[in-house]
Design an enzyme around this catalytic site. Structure first.
Site, mmCIF file in Angstrom:
data_model
loop_
_atom_site.group_PDB
_atom_site.id
_atom_site.type_symbol
_atom_site.label_atom_id
_atom_site.label_comp_id
_atom_site.label_asym_id
_atom_site.label_seq_id
_atom_site.Cartn_x
_atom_site.Cartn_y
_atom_site.Cartn_z
ATOM 1 N N GLN A 303 0.831 -1.201 0.000
ATOM 2 C CA GLN A 303 0.000 0.000 0.000
ATOM 3 C C GLN A 303 0.867 1.252 0.000
ATOM 4 O O GLN A 303 0.546 2.241 -0.652
ATOM 5 C CB GLN A 303 -0.926 0.001 1.221
ATOM 6 N N GLU A 304 1.977 1.196 0.710
ATOM 7 C CA GLU A 304 2.867 2.353 0.812
ATOM 8 C C GLU A 304 3.666 2.593 -0.471
ATOM 9 O O GLU A 304 3.748 3.717 -0.957
ATOM 10 C CB GLU A 304 3.843 2.161 1.981
#
Length: 494
Positions: A303-304
């Site tokens: 996600q990052e």
């Protein structure tokens, strides 16, 4: 066999002159004190799964709580055949069916139905890249569904308006297998409840939801038609307690709350990254995750940064875990673009967030609060929890706090807080995305383990046919039996 207890009132002994009176009392074989709750179920991500992480699933968690309420142990008995599952309940081999079963008139005639757990829609499922059907009447002979499923009931009702509507029924495949065949293009259409489809789209992004065939179908537990009045009254009392406590809402959010948003392109890209990128970093996630499930750490990293060690944002955060410079210094990371340092530092920081949370937050929910804090800061998460209290919501329940977090973007609310404005809706989206990535990682990991078992040792399996061939051959066999046969009204119902 029903036993009869003959109680002789010893009137002659008591009065010396009255004749004896014989009273016949019926005693059910189930009247003995219950020590085990036997629950029949089906396998499925949202129903019941038993793997290396233990037993999970909406129905499992509710059944486990019900057994605790009764003060007995729980025995989950999974079935692979719905017909056998229903027969077991009729024969009193099990006490309850808890398997994501939809409420239908046919089932109501044969079993006692518990209270509503949640509601779903029945939807037509087709493959990405093929035209979306607009008229169910044009699909005669192209729809394949499970026998003894609520899909058969839906089609039977539709047949009243579309007399020429025909479909295929299979006995040896579950929803997931039918989904896989749709995704491969080996089947054209099936019918599914909306929750099952949303969950499986995380693993099979080729699946598409078509027209809604039936809305707001109640999902219930089933009890035997006889000798279950006491158990039903206990179930109703338990259900009311759990509803008041917010358990039903919590479990609905836990299993279904994060799957509402589906992105085909993103899901396809993530599955490719699992194959092509993750192997280079998996051992690092496993090493530094500690007691935390490594797949949650890996999902957060994707996600990052999409697992890109050189990722960089406009705000200056960098690396696999997108650390700020102050955070990197805090966790001892000197080079944020070094994958190992970044993963180690991100794991330390995430664990720190978990430890800083109040003890009143349950272990199962702490990770979601911690991830929100990782995204927007612990101060803003605490602001949201305080707002939740002021709104008579539960500050320790993620289902409630995720509703409050977006309010931190509204002046009316953030002016009341200690830390002010925050992009709370971004934090909710952030956590939901990680939960979806995590679900996909768990599924892929489990499938890999299954294939390892299937493929080794080779000499034992030398005489086995390829799994895909088995599916094709079995489906062909079913089609010969069921293909375009018009079932009688109510056919396939338990």
């Amino acid at each position: 066999m029903i036993k009869y207890l003959y109680v002789i009132l010893l009137g002659l002994l008591l009065s010396g002159c009255q004749p004896a009176e014989v009273v016949e009392i019926e005693a059910s074989p189930k009247a003995q004190k219950r020590t085990v709750l036997k629950v029949g179920t089906l396998y499925g991500p949202q129903i019941y799964v038993n793997n290396s992480q233990g037993e999970t699933g909406f129905d499992y968690e509710m059944a486990n709580r019900f057994a605790d309420y009764l003060g007995v142990s729980l025995e989950m008995i999974p079935f692979t055949d719905r017909k056998q599952l229903f027969k077991a309940l009729k024969d009193n081999d099990i006490d309850i069916i808890a398997a994501g079963i939809a409420k239908t008139p046919g089932r109501g005639e044969q079993f006692k139905m518990g209270p509503t757990l949640y509601k779903v829609n029945q939807v037509l499922v087709y493959r990405e890249g093929t035209p979306e059907p607009k008229d169910i009447g044009t699909l005669s002979g192209e729809i394949t569904v499970m026998s003894n499923s609520s899909s058969v009931n839906t089609l039977t009702q539709l047949q009243k308006d579309y007399p020429e509507l025909l479909w295929n029924q299979v006995n040896d495949k579950d929803n997931e297998e039918l989904f896989a065949l749709i995704a491969k293009g080996e089947l054209n259409y099936t019918i599914s409840d909306s929750n099952s489809l949303l969950i499986n789209q995380r693993f099979l992004p080729e699946l598409r939801a078509g027209m809604i065939l039936e809305e707001k179908i109640e999902v219930v537990w089933l009890l035997p038609p006889k000798n279950s009045d006491k158990l039903m009254s206990q179930l109703l009392a338990f259900w009311h307690n759990e509803q008041r406590a917010g358990t039903l809402e919590h479990l609905n959010e836990k299993y279904f709350g994060h799957v509402k948003r589906f992105d085909y392109v993103d899901t396809r890209a993530f599955i490719r990254a699992i194959d092509n990128v993750l192997p280079a970093y998996r051992s690092l996630f496993e090493t530094y995750s500690g007691e935390l499930d490594w797949r949650k750490l890996a999902a957060a990293s994707y996600q990052e940064s999409h697992w890109n060690p050189n990722a960089r944002s406009k705000t200056g955060v960098r690396g696999m875990m997108m650390l700020t410079q102050p955070t990197a210094s805090y966790v001892g990371v000197s080079d944020r673009t070094d994958a190992e340092q970044s993963i180690r530092g991100g794991a330390i920081y995430l664990k720190d967030m978990i430890e800083r949370l109040p003890e009143s937050i349950s272990d199962s929910q702490r990770i979601w609060f911690a991830l929100a804090a990782y995204n927007i800061g612990m101060g803003h998460v605490e602001d949201a929890r305080r707002l939740a209290v002021s709104m008579d919501m539960d500050p320790d329940a993620w289902r409630d706090v995720k509703k409050v977090l977006p309010l931190l973007q509204q002046r009316k609310y953030y002016k009341q807080t200690r830390y002010g404005y925050a992009r709370g809706s971004q934090a909710v989206h952030y956590v939901d995305s990680i939960r979806r990535y995590y679900d996909t990682l768990v599924w892929v990991d489990n499938q890999t383990k299954k294939m390892e078992v299937i493929e080794a040792p080779v000499e034992i399996l030398a005489d086995k046919v390829d799994a895909n061939d088995n599916i094709k051959q079995s489906l062909a066999s079913d089609s010969k039996t069921n293909n375009t046969l018009k079932p009688k009204l109510g056919a396939g119902q338990p």
